[in-house]
Design a protein around this motif. Structure first.
Motif, PDB file in Angstrom:
ATOM      1  N   ARG A  41       0.849  -1.203   0.000  1.00  0.00           N
ATOM      2  CA  ARG A  41       0.000   0.000   0.000  1.00  0.00           C
ATOM      3  C   ARG A  41       0.879   1.246   0.000  1.00  0.00           C
ATOM      4  N   ALA A  42       1.960   1.198   0.793  1.00  0.00           N
ATOM      5  CA  ALA A  42       2.866   2.343   0.880  1.00  0.00           C
ATOM      6  C   ALA A  42       3.496   2.647  -0.476  1.00  0.00           C
ATOM      7  N   LYS A  43       3.814   1.610  -1.242  1.00  0.00           N
ATOM      8  CA  LYS A  43       4.406   1.818  -2.574  1.00  0.00           C
ATOM      9  C   LYS A  43       3.389   2.422  -3.537  1.00  0.00           C
ATOM     10  N   ASP A  68       0.123  13.417 -20.659  1.00  0.00           N
ATOM     11  CA  ASP A  68      -0.675  13.386 -21.886  1.00  0.00           C
ATOM     12  C   ASP A  68      -2.085  12.875 -21.672  1.00  0.00           C
ATOM     13  N   GLY A  69      -2.463  12.629 -20.409  1.00  0.00           N
ATOM     14  CA  GLY A  69      -3.816  12.193 -20.098  1.00  0.00           C
ATOM     15  C   GLY A  69      -4.011  10.691 -20.067  1.00  0.00           C
ATOM     16  N   HIS A  70      -2.948   9.899 -20.270  1.00  0.00           N
ATOM     17  CA  HIS A  70      -3.068   8.450 -20.171  1.00  0.00           C
ATOM     18  C   HIS A  70      -3.288   8.078 -18.704  1.00  0.00           C
ATOM     19  N   THR A  71      -4.266   7.237 -18.453  1.00  0.00           N
ATOM     20  CA  THR A  71      -4.618   6.877 -17.081  1.00  0.00           C
ATOM     21  C   THR A  71      -3.828   5.656 -16.621  1.00  0.00           C
ATOM     22  N   TRP A  72      -3.189   5.819 -15.460  1.00  0.00           N
ATOM     23  CA  TRP A  72      -2.402   4.759 -14.823  1.00  0.00           C
ATOM     24  C   TRP A  72      -3.052   4.418 -13.491  1.00  0.00           C
ATOM     25  N   GLU A  73      -3.336   3.134 -13.276  1.00  0.00           N
ATOM     26  CA  GLU A  73      -3.885   2.664 -12.006  1.00  0.00           C
ATOM     27  C   GLU A  73      -2.794   1.853 -11.306  1.00  0.00           C
ATOM     28  N   ILE A  74      -2.473   2.237 -10.080  1.00  0.00           N
ATOM     29  CA  ILE A  74      -1.452   1.547  -9.300  1.00  0.00           C
ATOM     30  C   ILE A  74      -2.186   0.790  -8.194  1.00  0.00           C
ATOM     31  N   VAL A  75      -1.991  -0.545  -8.151  1.00  0.00           N
ATOM     32  CA  VAL A  75      -2.810  -1.384  -7.289  1.00  0.00           C
ATOM     33  C   VAL A  75      -1.948  -2.348  -6.479  1.00  0.00           C
ATOM     34  N   TRP A  76      -2.293  -2.477  -5.206  1.00  0.00           N
ATOM     35  CA  TRP A  76      -1.712  -3.505  -4.344  1.00  0.00           C
ATOM     36  C   TRP A  76      -2.832  -4.470  -3.974  1.00  0.00           C
ATOM     37  N   MET A  77      -2.513  -5.787  -4.013  1.00  0.00           N
ATOM     38  CA  MET A  77      -3.449  -6.795  -3.553  1.00  0.00           C
ATOM     39  C   MET A  77      -2.746  -7.665  -2.526  1.00  0.00           C
ATOM     40  N   ASP A  78      -3.450  -7.981  -1.457  1.00  0.00           N
ATOM     41  CA  ASP A  78      -2.915  -8.840  -0.395  1.00  0.00           C
ATOM     42  C   ASP A  78      -2.615 -10.221  -0.983  1.00  0.00           C
ATOM     43  N   PRO A  79      -1.337 -10.665  -0.893  1.00  0.00           N
ATOM     44  CA  PRO A  79      -0.994 -11.964  -1.467  1.00  0.00           C
ATOM     45  C   PRO A  79      -1.839 -13.114  -0.914  1.00  0.00           C
ATOM     46  N   ALA A  80      -2.253 -13.029   0.326  1.00  0.00           N
ATOM     47  CA  ALA A  80      -3.103 -14.091   0.906  1.00  0.00           C
ATOM     48  C   ALA A  80      -4.459 -14.130   0.207  1.00  0.00           C
ATOM     49  N   ALA A  81      -4.981 -12.978  -0.176  1.00  0.00           N
ATOM     50  CA  ALA A  81      -6.266 -12.932  -0.871  1.00  0.00           C
ATOM     51  C   ALA A  81      -6.126 -13.488  -2.292  1.00  0.00           C
ATOM     52  N   ILE A  82      -4.975 -13.255  -2.908  1.00  0.00           N
ATOM     53  CA  ILE A  82      -4.736 -13.773  -4.253  1.00  0.00           C
ATOM     54  C   ILE A  82      -4.649 -15.295  -4.214  1.00  0.00           C
ATOM     55  N   ALA A  83      -3.983 -15.820  -3.178  1.00  0.00           N
ATOM     56  CA  ALA A  83      -3.772 -17.266  -3.077  1.00  0.00           C
ATOM     57  C   ALA A  83      -5.084 -18.019  -2.840  1.00  0.00           C
ATOM     58  N   GLY A  84      -6.048 -17.297  -2.277  1.00  0.00           N
ATOM     59  CA  GLY A  84      -7.259 -17.955  -2.249  1.00  0.00           C
ATOM     60  C   GLY A  84      -8.180 -18.207  -1.205  1.00  0.00           C
ATOM     61  N   GLN A  91      -9.298   3.603  -4.084  1.00  0.00           N
ATOM     62  CA  GLN A  91     -10.088   2.385  -3.901  1.00  0.00           C
ATOM     63  C   GLN A  91      -9.456   1.581  -2.770  1.00  0.00           C
ATOM     64  N   ASP A  92     -10.171   1.423  -1.670  1.00  0.00           N
ATOM     65  CA  ASP A  92      -9.647   0.659  -0.537  1.00  0.00           C
ATOM     66  C   ASP A  92     -10.673  -0.389  -0.136  1.00  0.00           C
ATOM     67  N   HIS A  93     -10.365  -1.640  -0.496  1.00  0.00           N
ATOM     68  CA  HIS A  93     -11.260  -2.751  -0.192  1.00  0.00           C
ATOM     69  C   HIS A  93     -10.643  -3.688   0.846  1.00  0.00           C
ATOM     70  N   GLY A  94      -9.649  -3.196   1.586  1.00  0.00           N
ATOM     71  CA  GLY A  94      -8.976  -4.013   2.586  1.00  0.00           C
ATOM     72  C   GLY A  94      -7.928  -4.904   1.963  1.00  0.00           C
ATOM     73  N   PHE A  95      -8.358  -5.904   1.202  1.00  0.00           N
ATOM     74  CA  PHE A  95      -7.428  -6.831   0.551  1.00  0.00           C
ATOM     75  C   PHE A  95      -6.825  -6.246  -0.725  1.00  0.00           C
ATOM     76  N   MET A  96      -7.425  -5.135  -1.210  1.00  0.00           N
ATOM     77  CA  MET A  96      -6.953  -4.485  -2.428  1.00  0.00           C
ATOM     78  C   MET A  96      -7.005  -2.975  -2.232  1.00  0.00           C
ATOM     79  N   TYR A  97      -5.934  -2.301  -2.666  1.00  0.00           N
ATOM     80  CA  TYR A  97      -5.819  -0.861  -2.495  1.00  0.00           C
ATOM     81  C   TYR A  97      -5.269  -0.270  -3.792  1.00  0.00           C
ATOM     82  N   GLY A  98      -5.901   0.775  -4.277  1.00  0.00           N
ATOM     83  CA  GLY A  98      -5.421   1.375  -5.511  1.00  0.00           C
ATOM     84  C   GLY A  98      -5.707   2.861  -5.610  1.00  0.00           C
ATOM     85  N   ARG A  99      -4.828   3.503  -6.345  1.00  0.00           N
ATOM     86  CA  ARG A  99      -5.000   4.921  -6.675  1.00  0.00           C
ATOM     87  C   ARG A  99      -4.625   5.095  -8.141  1.00  0.00           C
TER      88      ARG A  99
END
Length: 135
Positions: A83-85, A119-135, A105-113
């Motif tokens: 999240r800090a990154k 030039d107006g190109h949109t960049w989304e930077i997202v962190w997801m909790d590795p435990a949530a990804i694993a399943g 966007q803060d959903h606990g297991f996923m955080y993004g800004r």
């Protein structure tokens, strides 16, 4: 296993300003694939963003170049290791002239800004909790 690479090609109005922006975010340029009309921005071992001035971009894309400040054509999403990154990268982008592109966007297991680059190109930077990804 073969690691595919991705090379998003983005048209930019001011190549020098865009190079300064992306190197300011901490990315390096690959001089072997950069010239007076193109900058190769190394994001990772498998992601290289190609910044092309409008003249060079038109050599590849036969359609008119969209004004990304007025219409959306793509969302570029990048993962972050924490999240800090996410905050660090987005805050740095803002300090370099980027503008906000949406709410945090803060959903606990996923955080993004997100931000729009120079030039107006949109960049989304997202962190997801590795435990949530694993399943």
């Amino acid at each position: 296993m073969y690691q595919q690479m991705i090379f998003p090609n983005l048209p930019v109005a001011d190549l020098a300003a865009s190079k300064e922006f992306f190197t300011g975010l901490g990315y390096e340029l690959n001089p072997a694939f950069s010239d007076d009309h193109t900058a190769s921005v190394v994001v990772s071992d498998t992601i290289v963003v190609m910044l092309l001035d409008h003249e060079r971009y038109a050599d590849f894309a036969k359609k008119p170049i969209a004004d990304a400040t007025k219409s959306s054509q793509v969302l570029l999403a990048l993962s972050a290791e924490s999240r800090a990154k996410v905050d660090e990268l987005v805050d740095t982008a803002f300090s370099l002239g980027a503008t906000p592109a949406g709410d945090t966007q803060d959903h606990g297991f996923m955080y993004g800004r997100s931000f729009d680059d120079l030039d107006g190109h949109t960049w989304e930077i997202v962190w997801m909790d590795p435990a949530a990804i694993a399943g």
